[in-house]
Design an enzyme around this catalytic site. Structure first.
Site, PDB file in Angstrom:
ATOM      1  N   ASP A   6      -8.624  -8.557   3.614  1.00 26.49           N
ATOM      2  CA  ASP A   6      -8.429  -7.502   4.602  1.00 26.49           C
ATOM      3  C   ASP A   6      -9.554  -7.450   5.627  1.00 26.49           C
ATOM      4  O   ASP A   6     -10.438  -6.595   5.516  1.00 26.49           O
ATOM      5  CB  ASP A   6      -8.331  -6.164   3.851  1.00 26.49           C
ATOM      6  N   GLU A  41       0.819  -1.221   0.000  1.00 31.06           N
ATOM      7  CA  GLU A  41       0.000   0.000   0.000  1.00 31.06           C
ATOM      8  C   GLU A  41       0.846   1.262   0.000  1.00 31.06           C
ATOM      9  O   GLU A  41       0.613   2.184   0.781  1.00 31.06           O
ATOM     10  CB  GLU A  41      -0.952  -0.007   1.209  1.00 31.06           C
ATOM     11  N   GLU A  87     -12.917  -2.502  12.004  1.00 25.40           N
ATOM     12  CA  GLU A  87     -12.791  -1.614  10.847  1.00 25.40           C
ATOM     13  C   GLU A  87     -13.888  -1.810   9.797  1.00 25.40           C
ATOM     14  O   GLU A  87     -14.540  -0.857   9.387  1.00 25.40           O
ATOM     15  CB  GLU A  87     -11.411  -1.828  10.219  1.00 25.40           C
TER      16      GLU A  87
HETATM   17  C1  BDP Z   1      -6.281  -1.833   6.120  1.00 30.28           C
HETATM   18  C2  BDP Z   1      -6.477  -0.521   6.785  1.00 30.28           C
HETATM   19  C3  BDP Z   1      -5.289   0.364   6.685  1.00 30.28           C
HETATM   20  C4  BDP Z   1      -4.076  -0.374   7.189  1.00 30.28           C
HETATM   21  C5  BDP Z   1      -3.925  -1.656   6.422  1.00 30.28           C
HETATM   22  C6  BDP Z   1      -2.855  -2.540   7.021  1.00 30.28           C
HETATM   23  O1  BDP Z   1      -7.577   0.108   6.168  1.00 30.28           O
HETATM   24  O2  BDP Z   1      -5.546   1.510   7.432  1.00 30.28           O
HETATM   25  O3  BDP Z   1      -2.946   0.406   7.067  1.00 30.28           O
HETATM   26  O4  BDP Z   1      -5.086  -2.414   6.478  1.00 30.28           O
HETATM   27  O5  BDP Z   1      -3.235  -3.501   7.677  1.00 30.28           O
HETATM   28  O6  BDP Z   1      -7.289  -2.662   6.563  1.00 30.28           O
HETATM   29  O7  BDP Z   1      -1.691  -2.292   6.830  1.00 30.28           O
END
Ligand code: BDP
Length: 727
Positions: free
Chosen positions: A379, A298, A407
């Site tokens: 996720d 990401e 989340e």
């Molecule tokens: C996602 C979240 C993000 C995190 C990412 C992670 O939305 O904020 O940085 O995972 O786990 O679920 O690195």
């Protein structure tokens, strides 16, 4: 009550007096050093006995057990007493006590009316034994018992995603719904760390032994001297609770923070830079637990920037930690979201990424590396299959990453008790080499004959007095710790115990909280996104509320592949993205075929017509409609069930919980109608029960006589009834 004491309220037990004789009047805690967990155990035991039973038990802190020094002058037990300590400080043979086999952190509890022993191999174990003893007492269990308890897994950590902040502001918490950071303020460690003491106590009481303090999207300024001194203070607070602190690291820190020209993990200057920082940390925090890294994911920098492998990246840190006994947690959440922006490329499946990136690396990691793997391949969705990466690591220990912070699961505005979901995942049998391979045994190491690896949960507790943002959500933190210690606990037993400790022993309270909690995950799945299509939450903004349309065609690759006549992501080997083939053969074969894929994961693995019949006999689209209506109907019952508890739980907790449940009841209708309308609109297939689109008794706000309001058309249309809202 504000909720701040969580499940450690030690509320007075009804009829406590009659038990007093059989309870310890004196506590021998076998360590006189204040920062030691055994010392903490002594203090905690005295607090619990006083608070639950009104019993003022004196604590004597000694280095090794010596009854003669006690004020009772060597008279062993005219009155009942308790001894808590390690086996080094308590000579079991001399006292003719037979202690069952204990491993690190495990404890032996021997409870009799005359004498209670809490013994352990290490100090942390003794503290856990003390908490377990209090856990029993607070639930009214004063019975004699003698048993040992050893942790199933060695790693039982929590991850906080706390930001450092700047400009005179509080540190926010990424995906945290319980207020701002208890650790950071204005870019530095806070002066007032009072809440950290309380958090440490709560975590230790359920067996947590490590905490990562900062966001995985990390900030290297944590290495500033002022912050290292702050971290030292935080470490000092956690130490008496047996919890070791660690940090998330930013991979490019040697360059972006340290001023080097590179952050290549095999470059000598980079290696030296990390060694220097790590040496400095251990000099100040000798029991530092280690690092956590989110690399090459990401947009975060990582070893792939230099065409190095993930093992090169993980080992870079592992080698600096090794001399100090530190652990390198390397996250498997690695994918390149930029390459997924091709909606028509059927192969571009984010679910494939982890196994692809880790392929061939299993033997390449140093022995103090643990791969931290999210439970599912995407996720933290409401329903995901177990990540197949767990079956690919045989030599490298793994930890499963769970998320206490909700989340995608209603962000603490919805009650979603996650123990049943975690249990399903942990019980899942991956059939590695066609042998029993439940996830729980893979992560504990049992499957491979070792005791390494375990559990990490993203918790994100904040300064809100409820810690997580709502009273009921704390059951998830309790259940997480308990399951990491022993995954054979049942979800029902955990919620019952938690309720007695948190609210009341009253039968009605215990029954109601259990009913609501046990129905909550299935209900949320029903109204938010079922058949494995994931939570249809807004994927682009905040991950909250319905927005099924946002799932497709975005660079984050969480697709439903819905069109006019079919839905679901074909992840088969024969026809789709090949993801099903990442599992060991027996599991791969099950997911490869529609007929053998469980309904609840059908759309995760297959692209089928809306008219496809499920095993239940319903079509996919009718199941969608029915499930959304069913889930929302269940959410309505939470309100009425809770209302019956008025006067039976603390008034503040009652009111605050009621207002959340009322909100959830309403929002579940929004979910129901948004998703149902969205798929009705796409498929043009009517609900055979005539509900979708037919809101006979509903008065639309835009049809009323509006004074001071104007109507406007909402986008996406399904977010408002009939696409219209008023403002
Ligand atoms: C996602 C979240 C993000 C995190 C990412 C992670 O939305 O904020 O940085 O995972 O786990 O679920 O690195």
């Amino acid at each position: 009550e504000t909720g701040i004491d969580a499940w450690l309220r030690y509320a007075p037990y009804p009829g406590a007096e009659k038990h007093a004789a059989a309870l310890p009047h004196k506590i021998y805690a076998l360590n006189a050093t204040k920062s030691s967990p055994v010392y903490t155990a002594g203090t905690e035991l005295a607090l619990g006995l006083k608070s639950i039973f009104g019993l003022a038990a004196a604590v004597e802190y000694q280095q090794t057990l010596d009854y003669s020094s006690s004020s009772e002058g060597g008279c062993l037990g005219r009155k009942s007493h308790l001894v808590v300590g390690t086996l080094d400080a308590f000579d079991a043979a001399e006292h003719k006590v037979k202690v069952p086999e204990l491993i690190e952190d495990g404890y032996f509890l021997d409870i009799t009316p005359k004498r209670t022993l809490i013994l352990a191999k290490n100090e942390r174990g003794a503290l856990y034994g003390a908490f377990e003893y209090l856990n029993r007492l607070a639930q009214g269990n004063v019975k004699s018992a003698s048993f040992a308890s050893n942790p199933d897994a060695a790693v039982r950590w929590v991850n906080q995603w706390d930001n450092m902040a700047s400009g005179g502001t509080h540190g926010s918490i990424e995906r945290g719904y319980g207020g701002v950071s208890m650790f950071f303020w204005n870019g530095v460690v806070r002066e007032d760390l009072d809440r950290v003491h309380q958090y440490a106590r709560i975590l230790a009481s359920v067996g947590i032994n490590g905490i990562i303090l900062n966001n995985v999207n990390a900030n290297a300024t944590l290495f500033d001297d002022i912050n290292l001194r702050g971290l030292q203070r935080i470490g000092d607070i956690f130490r008496p609770y047996g919890i070791r602190i660690g940090l998330s690291v930013r991979f490019d820190a040697p360059q972006s923070y340290g001023g080097l020209s590179t952050f290549d993990p095999i470059d000598a200057s980079v290696i030296k830079w990390w060694h220097d920082i790590t040496d400095k940390i251990y000099h100040m925090i000798p029991d530092f637990v280690g690092y956590l890294s989110k690399a090459s994911s990401e947009g975060q920098p990582g070893p792939l920037t230099y065409n190095r492998t993930l093992a090169d990246g993980a080992n870079l840190f592992a080698r600096t930690l090794k001399p100090y006994g530190g652990t390198m947690m390397f996250r498997a959440f690695v994918y390149d979201h930029r390459s997924l922006n091709q909606t028509l490329d059927w192969k571009a499946d984010r679910a494939n990424a982890a196994v692809n990136f880790f392929e061939g690396l299993d033997s390449k990691f140093d022995d103090n590396v643990v791969i931290q793997i999210k439970y599912g391949p995407i996720d933290f969705q409401v329903r995901e299959p177990v990540s197949p990466l767990f079956a690919h690591l045989r030599e490298t220990p793994a930890a499963v990453e769970l998320q206490v912070s909700q989340e995608y699961l209603g962000q603490q505005m919805h009650v979603v008790y996650m123990a049943p979901m975690w249990k399903e995942l942990l019980d899942f049998d991956l059939r590695i080499d066609s042998k029993p391979s439940q996830l729980r045994d893979v992560v504990s190491g049992k499957r491979w004959g070792r005791h390494q690896g375990g559990y990490a949960a993203v918790v994100n507790a904040g300064l809100n007095s409820t810690w997580l943002g709502s009273h009921l959500s704390l059951s998830n933190l309790y259940a997480y710790g308990k399951l990491a210690w022993d995954p054979s606990h049942t979800s029902e037993d955990l919620i019952d115990a938690w309720t007695r400790l948190t609210f009341s022993h009253d039968r009605a309270v215990v029954d109601t909280v259990r009913t609501i909690s046990m129905q909550s995950w299935p209900a949320y799945e029903d109204y938010s996104g079922n058949l494995g299509v994931q939570t249809l939450a807004d994927i682009l903004n905040g991950h909250y509320g319905p927005n099924p349309g946002s799932q497709d065609g975005n660079p984050w690759g969480q697709w439903t592949r819905a069109d006019g006549d079919s839905i679901g992501m074909d992840r088969t080997v024969s026809n789709g993205t090949g993801f099903a083939g990442q599992y060991p053969p027996e599991v791969a074969a099950m997911y490869e075929k529609v007929e053998t894929t469980p309904d609840n994961l059908l759309l995760w693995f297959h692209h089928v017509p809306y008219t496809q019949r499920l095993k239940s006999g319903l079509t996919v689209i009718q199941h969608f409609y029915d499930a959304h209506y069913r889930g929302a109907a269940v959410a309505q019952t939470f309100v009425t069930a809770w209302e019956k508890l008025k006067g039976k739980v603390d008034a503040t907790q009652y009111d605050e919980t009621l207002s959340r449940l009322v909100y959830q009841a309403g929002h579940s209708l929004v979910w129901r109608d948004s998703v149902s309308n969205f798929y009705f609109n796409k498929s043009s297939i009517a609900d055979t029960r005539g509900r979708v689109g037919n809101y006979k008794y509903r008065v639309e706000a835009e049809d009323m006589q509006l004074s001071g309001y104007v109507k406007y058309q909402v986008k996406p249309f399904e977010s408002a009834s009939k696409g219209w809202a008023i403002v």
